[in-house]
Design an enzyme around this catalytic site. Sequence first.
Site, PDB file in Angstrom:
ATOM      1  N   ASP A  56      33.849  40.686  46.406  1.00  0.00           N
ATOM      2  CA  ASP A  56      32.574  41.041  47.059  1.00  0.00           C
ATOM      3  C   ASP A  56      31.620  39.842  47.039  1.00  0.00           C
ATOM      4  OD1 ASP A  56      31.961  41.117  44.380  1.00  0.00           O
ATOM      5  OD2 ASP A  56      31.013  43.098  44.413  1.00  0.00           O
ATOM      6  N   SER A  57      32.105  38.706  46.497  1.00  0.00           N
ATOM      7  CA  SER A  57      31.360  37.446  46.634  1.00  0.00           C
ATOM      8  C   SER A  57      31.254  37.054  48.109  1.00  0.00           C
ATOM      9  CB  SER A  57      32.055  36.329  45.851  1.00  0.00           C
ATOM     10  OG  SER A  57      33.432  36.262  46.187  1.00  0.00           O
ATOM     11  N   LYS A 125      39.718  46.111  42.412  1.00  0.00           N
ATOM     12  CA  LYS A 125      39.029  45.582  41.220  1.00  0.00           C
ATOM     13  C   LYS A 125      37.676  46.258  41.139  1.00  0.00           C
ATOM     14  CE  LYS A 125      37.223  41.205  40.886  1.00  0.00           C
ATOM     15  NZ  LYS A 125      35.784  41.458  40.663  1.00  0.00           N
ATOM     16  N   GLU A 194      34.401  37.079  33.097  1.00  0.00           N
ATOM     17  CA  GLU A 194      33.574  36.074  33.768  1.00  0.00           C
ATOM     18  C   GLU A 194      32.371  35.657  32.916  1.00  0.00           C
ATOM     19  OE1 GLU A 194      32.233  37.013  37.772  1.00  0.00           O
ATOM     20  OE2 GLU A 194      30.943  35.244  37.827  1.00  0.00           O
TER      21      GLU A 194
HETATM   22  O1  KIV Z   1      33.715  38.736  43.975  1.00  0.00           O
HETATM   23  C1  KIV Z   1      34.355  37.815  43.451  1.00  0.00           C
HETATM   24  O2  KIV Z   1      34.637  36.775  44.066  1.00  0.00           O
HETATM   25  C2  KIV Z   1      34.753  37.975  42.061  1.00  0.00           C
HETATM   26  C3  KIV Z   1      35.284  36.760  41.353  1.00  0.00           C
HETATM   27  C4  KIV Z   1      34.148  35.888  40.996  1.00  0.00           C
HETATM   28  C5  KIV Z   1      36.103  37.117  40.186  1.00  0.00           C
HETATM   29  O3  KIV Z   1      34.631  39.014  41.522  1.00  0.00           O
END
Ligand code: KIV
Length: 276
Positions: A56-57, A125, A194
């Site tokens: 979700d980044s 996730k 993280e």
């Molecule tokens: O959303 C994302 O890219 C993540 C990573 C930073 C692990 O959760």
Amino acid sequence: MSTTATLTSAPAAPRRMTVPAFRARKRAEPLVMLTAYTARMAELLDPHCDALLVGDSLAQTLYGLPSTVPVTLDMMIAHGAAVVRGARQALVVVDMPFGSYEASPEQAFHSAARILKETGASAVKLEGSQAMAPAIACLTARGIPVMAHIGLTPQAVNLLGGYGARGRGQAEYARIAADARAVADAGAFAVVIEGVVEPLALAVTEAIACPTIGIGASAGCDGQVLVVDDMLGMFDRTARFVKRYDSLAERIQAAARDYAADVRSRRFPQAEHLYG
Ligand code: KIV
């Protein structure tokens, strides 16, 4: 030509990484994961990665949003499906966005089922403290593999007050260690850890039975993940834990500058770019 002949003469497709195979890599060869959000990028990263995370980044990397909080389930499903179309052998994991799973295990199941059905991804996730253990147990018991995410959990930015490293104080250290045990015991097949102090990442990796995937955590984790735009150098500012493997932003700007100069001076297009 018979269909059978066509099929047997085609090169064998590489076997896709499965959740049990990924989980079995605990304390073995380090697991490689990168984020991907589009089909073409997935295609390029796929041969080098054990897993691709549709993170979700994408809020920041693709949409210019200030945080991951506004991301919707429909956004994650659209990008998840694109990544699955581009990836041949990597395990594809799709982030559950903020607000799509926290209310109850039932809500988590309905959102995760949509993700798996509509994208073709193999796992989801979610950002999981101890409070998310019942949701992880519910999904796992119903055939939905869950990767948990602990430590610095960006969806909780409003509570955390920023993106600084976690686990510096004794109480927070103990809470994150307990989060790790709770999500692993609930059935998570892997845990992203993280932005935590290194001893905590090492202690968690030692304590839980499934692989830990570090980001700003420790080289001693069972694998590593980075946001692909960060490691390609797409942004001027990145976190301390990012290693840049390219300066793509500079190279894109240089290419755009050269193109603009060619157009303005009529050096482009030339004969070879035109139809006779
Ligand atoms: O959303 C994302 O890219 C993540 C990573 C930073 C692990 O959760």
